[in-house]
Enzyme design. Structure first.
Site, PDB file in Angstrom:
ATOM      1  N   LYS A   1       0.854  -1.189   0.000  1.00  0.00           N
ATOM      2  CA  LYS A   1       0.000   0.000   0.000  1.00  0.00           C
ATOM      3  C   LYS A   1       0.889   1.238   0.000  1.00  0.00           C
ATOM      4  CE  LYS A   1      -4.329   0.946   2.468  1.00  0.00           C
ATOM      5  NZ  LYS A   1      -4.982   0.755   3.771  1.00  0.00           N
TER       6      LYS A   1
HETATM    7  O1  G3P Z   1      -7.925   1.576   5.321  1.00  0.00           O
HETATM    8  C1  G3P Z   1      -8.153   2.921   5.334  1.00  0.00           C
HETATM    9  C2  G3P Z   1      -9.548   3.394   5.609  1.00  0.00           C
HETATM   10  O2  G3P Z   1     -10.492   2.405   5.383  1.00  0.00           O
HETATM   11  C3  G3P Z   1      -9.705   4.169   6.869  1.00  0.00           C
HETATM   12  O3  G3P Z   1     -11.021   4.327   7.315  1.00  0.00           O
HETATM   13  O4  G3P Z   1     -12.697   5.009   8.995  1.00  0.00           O
HETATM   14  O5  G3P Z   1     -10.263   5.558   9.368  1.00  0.00           O
HETATM   15  O6  G3P Z   1     -11.587   6.755   7.645  1.00  0.00           O
HETATM   16  P1  G3P Z   1     -11.396   5.461   8.388  1.00  0.00           P
END
Ligand code: G3P
Length: 217
Positions: free
Chosen positions: A83
């Site tokens: 990533k």
């Molecule tokens: O993997 C990255 C992403 O899904 C993060 O989600 O909820 O922290 O904005 P969030």
């Protein structure tokens, strides 16, 4: 639509894998911190729980160091997907790794033009963050719609991996648009099973069944 678990919690991943619905896993530095475990050790365990891609994120900001980190991470297991952030150095790294046959997930995508760049750099997955988009007053699903249109216009093979998914409506809308993958916390994926009429229906059937006095088998 493929379902990835957005977590580094191996118990939760194991539970999801047992449902047969798990197609891969995504992690990031915040999720590794939350797990309280060593990145190498926890990523190795996650890779053993699914045959699908497991995204492990580089933390360097410059291309040469990103390549060094990617080299270390991709040795963890065959299903590691590297990533990288959507920056100039991130996409240089994406181009180099994908040309070499390594799966790459380009993360922190917040515009359709950024997604176009990632596809041109040979990304396996592009991760638009719909929840954070919504949080900041933008329309996360419009972003998915725009990326779908652009990728289809040019036949890009990069898969749209809807990230920062917060609730079941994000999943429904992403599926209607035709996103290839979504990644969500396990609790959000499991919430898709819930419907009050399913619970009510089971209770009514069981009550009637009891009244028959019968057994199956
Ligand atoms: O993997 C990255 C992403 O899904 C993060 O989600 O909820 O922290 O904005 P969030």
């Amino acid at each position: 639509m493929k379902f990835f678990a957005d977590t580094a919690d191996t118990d939760a991943i194991r539970e999801l894998a047992a449902t047969g619905l798990l197609d891969g896993v995504t992690t990031n530095p915040s999720l590794i911190k939350k797990s309280g475990r060593d990145i190498m050790e926890v990523t190795k365990e996650i890779c053993s729980l699914t045959d699908g891609p497991v995204s492990a994120e580089v933390v360097a900001l410059d291309h040469p160091t990103m390549m060094k980190e990617a080299e270390i991470l991709r040795k963890i297991a065959d299903n590691v997907c590297i990533k990288v952030p959507l920056t100039v150095d991130g996409l240089k790294t994406c181009k180099a790794l994908s040309s070499d046959g390594t799966q790459v997930n380009v993360t922190l995508c917040f515009s359709a033009n950024q997604a176009l760049l990632a596809a041109k750099a040979g990304a396996t997955f592009i991760s638009p963050f719909v929840g954070r988009h919504d949080d900041n007053g933008f329309d996360g699903m419009q972003l998915i719609d725009d990326i779908r249109l652009i990728y289809d216009n040019y036949g890009f093979g990069t898969e749209i991996l809807v990230a920062s998914v917060r609730h079941s409506m994000h999943i429904l809308e992403a599926a209607k648009i035709g996103a290839d993958v979504m990644t969500a916390p396990p609790a959000v994926i499991l919430s898709l099973f819930n419907h009050v009429l399913t619970d009510k229906g089971i209770a009514a059937f069981l009550k009637d069944w009891e009244a028959t006095g019968q057994n199956i088998g």
